[in-house]
Design an enzyme around this catalytic site. Structure first.
Site, PDB file in Angstrom:
ATOM      1  CE1 TYR A 153       1.750  10.875   3.604  1.00 35.35           C
ATOM      2  CE2 TYR A 153       3.683  10.375   2.283  1.00 35.35           C
ATOM      3  CZ  TYR A 153       2.573   9.956   2.994  1.00 35.35           C
ATOM      4  OH  TYR A 153       2.280   8.613   3.081  1.00 35.35           O
ATOM      5  CB  CYS A 179       6.247  34.573  12.734  1.00 34.82           C
ATOM      6  SG  CYS A 179       7.196  35.919  13.353  1.00 34.82           S
ATOM      7  CD  GLU A 217      -1.359  -0.435   3.638  1.00 34.84           C
ATOM      8  OE1 GLU A 217      -2.448  -0.982   3.418  1.00 34.84           O
ATOM      9  OE2 GLU A 217      -1.034   0.037   4.741  1.00 34.84           O
ATOM     10  N   PRO A 218       1.542   1.509  -1.114  1.00 36.78           N
ATOM     11  CG  PRO A 218       2.352   1.572  -3.297  1.00 36.78           C
ATOM     12  CD  PRO A 218       1.593   0.699  -2.336  1.00 36.78           C
ATOM     13  N   GLY A 219       1.976   5.076  -0.794  1.00 35.60           N
ATOM     14  CA  GLY A 219       1.337   6.368  -1.004  1.00 35.60           C
ATOM     15  C   GLY A 219       2.293   7.286  -1.767  1.00 35.60           C
ATOM     16  NE  ARG A 220       7.774   8.943   1.011  1.00 33.30           N
ATOM     17  CZ  ARG A 220       7.688   9.883   1.959  1.00 33.30           C
ATOM     18  NH1 ARG A 220       7.886  11.129   1.636  1.00 33.30           N
ATOM     19  NH2 ARG A 220       7.434   9.556   3.210  1.00 33.30           N
ATOM     20  NE  ARG A 230       7.717  14.630   2.920  1.00 28.67           N
ATOM     21  CZ  ARG A 230       8.969  14.312   2.711  1.00 28.67           C
ATOM     22  NH1 ARG A 230       9.737  15.091   1.972  1.00 28.67           N
ATOM     23  NH2 ARG A 230       9.469  13.211   3.227  1.00 28.67           N
TER      24      ARG A 230
END
Ligand code: LLP
Length: 443
Positions: A401, A372, A289-292, A328
């Site tokens: 992501y 900031c 189940e890859p996402g990236r 990230r």
């Protein structure tokens, strides 16, 4: 697994993965600068650009590498509807981490049998929603990582397809914050898994076991991935010896992509081969189940330089995207390639391009956002073309992501997103406005 050792050979897989029309990686340098500039001009910045054709290519490459397995898309990497529809058309089911993700997947047209909900300490509202959805879509599968969650499902009348998430005791990933495999939060302890599976099989339709090592696994982490898969294969055989027939063994996602321009692409064929080998012979289907891997190199973030400040240590390059747009780097010290499209276009316009490039020169550039916070930094002292106010920068591998982790901190509206498909470009997510920021407040 239906075919643990009789699948396509490593060479056949590698050929399939590396076909010229579907390269294993798309680098930031491969994006068409003129097209990106035109999009930034039309839609403003910061702007996410997502290439749906590349999403489809990534799906195809995964399915080619794992011909006997079920390849599911971990939707948390990018839940935009256009992406979900593309993945669904490519034939990948959806792995969802929340009621919201299940809601999006069903809304994008995934059928019940194509939805897998992996509950992580689920709030009651999530279980209520998903059990309601199950009444309408009885083929959906719920994965639990605690006996307690199974009890809560039973209390709600659920007796459908259940999968047990196991803590395999081995983790992997690009940063300690994304290593889940050995983290007590996720899954039932390995040595209690058979008991839970056995008892759960009396109350539910027990269909699978699941584990996930972590995210961003590179070729170097393959040993951990292999160990996780080996343990899951062993567990599946124990479960079957205890009399429970499994439909699938899901060994998670986590396939890495090269964020560094010099890093080679993940050898997907080698990962698939290692997975098959480590799992051993099983009657159940392997699931990943890859996402990236599905979306990372299908996306770039466009941002404009608004402030240039020379300091003794570095040239501070202030841009209009920040940690609220792409979290990230701030959260994981993640490296993302950055390209100055404007400096290239002045090169392109000039008869003597090399003179122009020399005129700009390269400086150590610290690219920072407008938030900031001192962690609002995309890169420190990276050699980049000397920046000028108004330059357009592209940030690579922003498809996974990226928008998904965007926030409105510092009251910054979230950016817009354009999707590319077959030569067309369409605004698929409008830029949020200042009014959007306060719309949910009652006073
Ligand atoms: N399956 C499960 C159960 C997961 O928890 C995850 C990711 C995946 C699959 C997909 O992993 P992938 O193939 O995308 O690596 N925000 C972090 C990544 C966190 C991933 C969390 N779980 C990042 O930007 O690196």
């Amino acid at each position: 697994m239906s075919d643990a050792d009789g699948g396509a050979s490593l060479d056949e897989n590698r050929d399939a993965c590396d076909r010229g029309d579907n390269p294993a990686v798309r680098r930031l340098a491969d994006w068409d600068a003129d097209r990106l500039e035109a999009l930034a001009e039309e839609h403003g910045t910061p702007l996410y650009v997502t290439d749906l054709d590349r999403v489809a290519e990534n799906c195809t490459r995964l399915r080619d590498a794992f011909p006997d397995a079920e390849v599911r898309y971990a939707v948390k990497a990018h839940t935009g509807r256009a992406v979900l529809e593309t993945v669904r058309d490519a034939g990948l089911p959806a792995e969802c981490a929340s009621a919201g993700e299940v809601h999006r997947a069903l809304g994008a047209g995934f059928s019940g049998s194509e939805v897998q909900y992996t509950a992580v300490n689920p709030p009651a509202a999530d279980l209520d929603y998903v059990v309601d959805a199950w009444r309408e879509y009885p083929e959906l599968t719920i994965t639990v990582g605690a006996a307690d969650t199974a009890d809560r499902l039973r209390e709600r009348g659920f007796d459908g397809r259940l999968c047990v998430r196991v803590n395999p005791g081995v983790g992997a990933g690009h940063h300690e914050k994304v290593q889940t495999g050995a983290n007590a939060k996720f899954g039932v302890p390995y040595d209690r898994a058979v008991d839970l599976v056995e008892s759960a099989s009396e109350a539910f339709d027990l269909v699978g076991i699941h584990a996930h090592a972590g995210s961003g696994i590179s070729g170097d982490d393959l040993a951990n991935h292999r160990e996780l898969v080996r343990r899951m294969g062993e567990l599946a055989r124990d479960v079957s010896a205890a009399g429970v027939d499994l439909e699938f063994v899901d060994v998670g996602g986590g396939f890495g992509v090269p964020y560094l321009e010099t890093e080679p692409a993940l050898d997907l064929a080698a990962v698939a081969e290692a997975t098959r080998e480590a799992l051993g012979n099983l009657d159940a289907t392997l699931a990943v189940e890859p996402g990236r891997y599905v979306v990372a190199d299908a996306g770039v973030l466009l941002t404009r330089v608004n402030t240039v400040k020379e300091t003794p240590e570095t040239v501070v390059t202030g841009v209009d995207a920040g940690m609220t747009t792409l979290l990230r780097p701030a959260m994981y010290d993640a490296y993302h390639a950055i390209r100055n499209l404007t400096s290239e276009s002045s090169d392109r316009d000039d008869a003597d391009a090399s003179d122009n490039a020399d005129a700009r020169g390269t400086v150590g550039s610290t690219v920072v956002g407008p938030i900031c916070e001192s962690s609002d930094v995309f890169c420190e002292n990276r050699p980049l073309p000397r920046p000028e106010r108004g330059d357009l920068l592209a940030v690579g591998n922003a498809g996974a992501y990226g928008y998904e982790m965007a926030s409105t901190y510092n009251s910054r509206p979230r950016p817009a997103e354009v999707a590319l498909e077959g030569g067309d470009a369409a605004l698929v997510r409008r830029r949020e406005t200042l009014t959007d920021l306060t719309e949910v407040e009652s006073r």
